[in-house]
Design a protein around this motif. Structure first.
Motif, short mmCIF file in Angstrom:
data_model
loop_
_atom_site.label_atom_id
_atom_site.label_comp_id
_atom_site.label_asym_id
_atom_site.label_seq_id
_atom_site.Cartn_x
_atom_site.Cartn_y
_atom_site.Cartn_z
N THR A 17 0.77 -1.28 0.05
CA THR A 17 -0.01 0.10 0.13
C THR A 17 0.89 1.12 -0.07
O THR A 17 0.68 2.18 -0.67
CB THR A 17 -0.94 0.08 1.27
OG1 THR A 17 -1.60 -1.33 1.05
CG2 THR A 17 -1.87 1.23 1.36
N ASP A 40 -7.64 -4.35 -2.23
CA ASP A 40 -7.58 -5.10 -0.96
C ASP A 40 -9.07 -4.85 -0.25
O ASP A 40 -9.22 -3.99 0.58
CB ASP A 40 -6.59 -4.57 -0.04
CG ASP A 40 -6.32 -5.72 1.13
OD1 ASP A 40 -7.19 -6.48 1.38
OD2 ASP A 40 -5.41 -5.53 1.88
N ASN A 45 -7.00 -0.26 3.10
CA ASN A 45 -6.50 0.66 4.03
C ASN A 45 -5.46 1.80 3.09
O ASN A 45 -5.03 2.62 3.44
CB ASN A 45 -5.50 0.29 5.07
CG ASN A 45 -4.57 -0.74 4.62
OD1 ASN A 45 -4.07 -0.36 3.51
ND2 ASN A 45 -4.29 -1.57 5.57
N ASP A 115 -3.65 -1.92 -5.78
CA ASP A 115 -3.04 -2.44 -4.63
C ASP A 115 -3.67 -3.60 -3.98
O ASP A 115 -5.10 -3.58 -3.88
CB ASP A 115 -3.20 -1.19 -3.44
CG ASP A 115 -2.66 -1.60 -2.18
OD1 ASP A 115 -1.79 -2.35 -2.00
OD2 ASP A 115 -3.13 -1.02 -1.18
MG LIG Z 1 -1.93 -3.10 1.98
#
Ligand SMILES: [Mg+2]
Ligand SMILES: Nc1ncnc2c1ncn2[C@@H]1O[C@H](COP(=O)(O)OP(=O)(O)O)[C@@H](O)[C@H]1O
Length: 248
Positions: A17, A40, A45, A115
């Motif tokens: 990330t 994700d 996040n 991501d």
């Molecule tokens: Mg991550």
């Protein structure tokens, strides 16, 4: 560069990330149009690292077809376009439908970094299938590189030869060197991002380190990796140490 790149790792917590946010910003500052997608969906996040806590609409809504993609795109003050995933438990988790994701990715111009969740499960494979390319993030330690190798093998089985491996959190005596990782993985190392307190500080402040501390050692590494990906030359700014000291 017009392509979607899946950012994968195998092992969790190695810096996917952080890489997505900062490499995205680096590509942008070198002139690319960049969109970041939080793939994700179970433990999203990316949005949190960029300061988006509450957003009514995200990737899950666009994938479900409830809204057009543009409604799920949020603008970061840096100019990055971000499609976060909902952090709420009530949202669908697991694998995105690869056909729908591919359709969404086709709508986006410029570079898209997706991501990924950790692992090499169905969710990650669906994202790899939907993307044109794959970048593998790892720490320079044997367990992480072993998992990275599995991710590389899965990418190859899906017909995606990885663009390269990024070593994150480097700078210790007891770690694998880039040449060793290249020999183990059979993929070139795109760059090494050092262990850097400025990264932790930036995550605390909910901004990419490159945005907050452009002269930090990690920021320079992200710029060099982005330049390599674009095939352009990047000259390090002069007097980096002095700039860091003054900033401090
Ligand atoms: Mg991550
Ligand atoms: N280069 C770095 N230097 C210092 N800490 C880092 C660095 N990269 C990542 N971290 C730390 O590792 C944590 C996990 O990184 P993250 O990008 O969320 O990993 P992943 O997405 O692979 O799970 C971050 O919250 C940060 O504290």
């Amino acid at each position: 560069m017009e392509k979607a790149i899946a950012v994968v790792s195998g092992k969790g917590g190695v810096g996917k990330t952080t890489f997505s946010a900062n490499a995205g910003l680096a590509l942008k500052s070198l002139g690319s149009e960049v969109t970041l997608l939080d793939g994700d969906m179970s433990n999203s996040n990316l949005g949190l690292q960029l300061g988006f806590f509450q957003f009514p609409l995200g990737l899950q809504d666009a994938l479900a077809g409830n809204i057009g993609l543009e409604k799920a795109v949020h603008s970061h003050p840096s100019g990055l376009r971000v499609v976060p995933s909902s952090v709420s438990l009530g949202y669908p988790k697991g694998s995105p439908n690869p056909f729908r994701l591919k359709r969404l990715l086709k709508e986006i111009r410029g570079v898209t970094l997706v991501d990924c969740p950790p692992g090499i499960g169905q969710d990650v494979q669906a994202i790899m299938r939907s993307c044109d390319d794959v970048i593998v993030i790892t720490n320079p330690e044997i367990p992480a590189v072993t998992d990275a190798l599995k991710a590389i093998q899965v990418a190859r089985e899906l017909g995606r030869e990885p663009l390269g491996v990024v070593l994150n959190r480097t700078g210790d005596r007891y770690e694998l060197r880039p040449e060793e990782v290249e020999a183990m993985c059979g993929v070139r190392v795109l760059g090494c991002v050092p262990e850097d307190r400025a990264v932790k500080r930036s995550i605390f402040n909910r901004n990419p380190v490159l945005y907050e501390r452009p002269h930090s050692r990690s920021s320079v590494a992200f710029m060099e990796i982005a330049a390599l990906l674009l095939g352009i030359e990047y000259k390090r700014p002069g007097m980096l140490r002095l700039r860091r000291l003054l900033r401090r």
